[in-house]
Design an enzyme around this catalytic site. Structure first.
Site, PDB file in Angstrom:
ATOM      1  N   HIS A  57      52.911 -42.240  31.934  1.00 55.15           N
ATOM      2  CA  HIS A  57      54.258 -42.590  31.467  1.00 55.15           C
ATOM      3  C   HIS A  57      54.459 -44.104  31.385  1.00 55.15           C
ATOM      4  O   HIS A  57      55.592 -44.565  31.359  1.00 55.15           O
ATOM      5  CB  HIS A  57      55.310 -42.014  32.417  1.00 55.15           C
ATOM      6  CG  HIS A  57      55.301 -40.531  32.532  1.00 55.15           C
ATOM      7  ND1 HIS A  57      55.540 -39.709  31.446  1.00 55.15           N
ATOM      8  CD2 HIS A  57      55.075 -39.706  33.586  1.00 55.15           C
ATOM      9  CE1 HIS A  57      55.482 -38.439  31.840  1.00 55.15           C
ATOM     10  NE2 HIS A  57      55.194 -38.412  33.130  1.00 55.15           N
ATOM     11  N   HIS A 219      56.341 -35.065  29.034  1.00 56.42           N
ATOM     12  CA  HIS A 219      54.980 -34.673  29.397  1.00 56.42           C
ATOM     13  C   HIS A 219      54.284 -34.009  28.207  1.00 56.42           C
ATOM     14  O   HIS A 219      53.244 -33.383  28.353  1.00 56.42           O
ATOM     15  CB  HIS A 219      54.986 -33.671  30.557  1.00 56.42           C
ATOM     16  CG  HIS A 219      55.560 -34.202  31.820  1.00 56.42           C
ATOM     17  ND1 HIS A 219      56.845 -33.932  32.219  1.00 56.42           N
ATOM     18  CD2 HIS A 219      55.024 -34.996  32.776  1.00 56.42           C
ATOM     19  CE1 HIS A 219      57.079 -34.531  33.375  1.00 56.42           C
ATOM     20  NE2 HIS A 219      55.992 -35.183  33.730  1.00 56.42           N
TER      21      HIS A 219
END
Length: 333
Positions: A57, A219
């Site tokens: 991320h 995700h």
């Protein structure tokens, strides 16, 4: 799968080796766990602000460790919750006697592992509170908002918590400020292409050339629908309208706007999308008091973006503007 990697199972450790050397002014890794900590932690007379989650991320989470931001981050594998020990060690490293605030997204593994870590910390006399982010409008109906995912709204929580802690706020005051962030923040994302987890080697979803994934997760989770390609203005209007109506945000409100790239979207396109959100807010009499455009919470190389609004009051506005100095985010005071 084409990626600039070596062994897919070594990507997190190799990334950390590079990151830690480049940003050694700000951070170091503990010997006891895969936990990244401020070089000056624990900071005297300050609440420790701790988060963590899966890698992939960037710049979240470790890019925001520093003054006026996070004190420690527990680092997991790609899109995988960090183990309880890493979370526990983060709490210990950040604790200066005023307690530790855990900030996490609403994912089963994160919730379970941070709770275990909180129990371990409390057994050692460390006071711990936690706030779970639930800003993703696309992951659940409004009447079940507590089941929604936490996405890039978490960045606003980290900034507010870090500023409140740096200003000398108590553990309960820091927690209350972040709870206010969460209750006033809404996000929705869209993607033009998926991402590929290195160890898996295949895309997280598939799209036709004329399709977009709507209400996508960071995700690489598939969204609520595959929709036909829209122009920047069209898809931004669709997303922003859903976000505005969810709280709802109304005429006379002042908001922070965050346009977040998901990893593979040029800033040129992100600013075009911000422009449309600003036009929509102006038309509704909603004032933009704070604006951010860029990559804050990505999903590897996923091409897409999200729209986030946070309703402001005097306290939140002041905390967002407070000084911060971390590897990937700075506010000059």
């Amino acid at each position: 799968m084409k990626k600039f990697i070596n062994d897919p199972y070594d990507v997190v450790d190799e990334m950390l080796e590079g990151f830690l050397d480049v940003h050694k002014k700000y951070v170091h890794k503990l010997d006891t766990a895969r936990t990244v900590v401020r070089t000056d932690a624990p900071v005297a007379d300050k609440v420790g602000v701790v988060t963590g989650g899966g890698s992939g991320h960037k710049p979240a989470f470790i890019g925001f460790v520093g003054q006026g931001m996070l004190d420690a981050v527990a680092v997991g594998e790609i899109f995988t919750s960090p183990p309880p020990l890493a979370c526990f060690e983060a709490a210990k490293a950040a604790n200066a006697g005023k307690g530790v605030l855990f900030l996490l997204g609403n994912y089963a593994g994160d919730v379970m592992n941070f709770q275990l870590a909180a129990d371990m910390a409390k057994a050692e006399g460390i006071e711990v509170e936690q706030v779970i982010g639930t800003d993703d409008v696309g992951s659940g109906p409004k009447e079940e908002a507590n089941k929604r995912r936490g996405v890039v709204g978490s960045f606003l929580a980290w900034k507010v918590a870090g500023a409140k802690a740096a200003a000398g706020g108590s553990l309960q005051e820091c927690k209350a400020a972040v709870e206010k962030v969460n209750s006033n923040t809404r996000t929705l994302g869209v993607a033009l292409s998926p991402c590929t987890v290195p160890a898996k080697g295949s895309p997280t979803f598939t799209l036709a050339e004329d399709e977009m994934e709507y209400a996508v997760g960071h995700h690489g989770e598939a969204g609520t629908a595959k929709i036909k390609m829209l122009t920047a203005d069209e898809v931004t209007e669709k997303m922003a309208l859903e976000v505005i109506e969810d709280l709802p945000y109304q005429s006379g409100d002042e908001v922070a706007v965050l346009i977040n790239g998901l990893g593979g979207t040029p800033q040129l396109e992100l600013y075009i999308c911000y422009r449309k959100v600003k036009q929509m807010l102006d038309e509704r009499g909603i004032k933009v008091g704070h604006s951010l455009v860029g990559e804050f919470f990505t999903g590897l190389e996923m091409a897409g973006f999200s729209v986030t609004l946070m309703k402001l009051d005097a306290e939140l506005k002041e905390l967002l503007a407070a000084p911060a100095d971390s590897p990937c985010f700075k506010v000059i005071g």
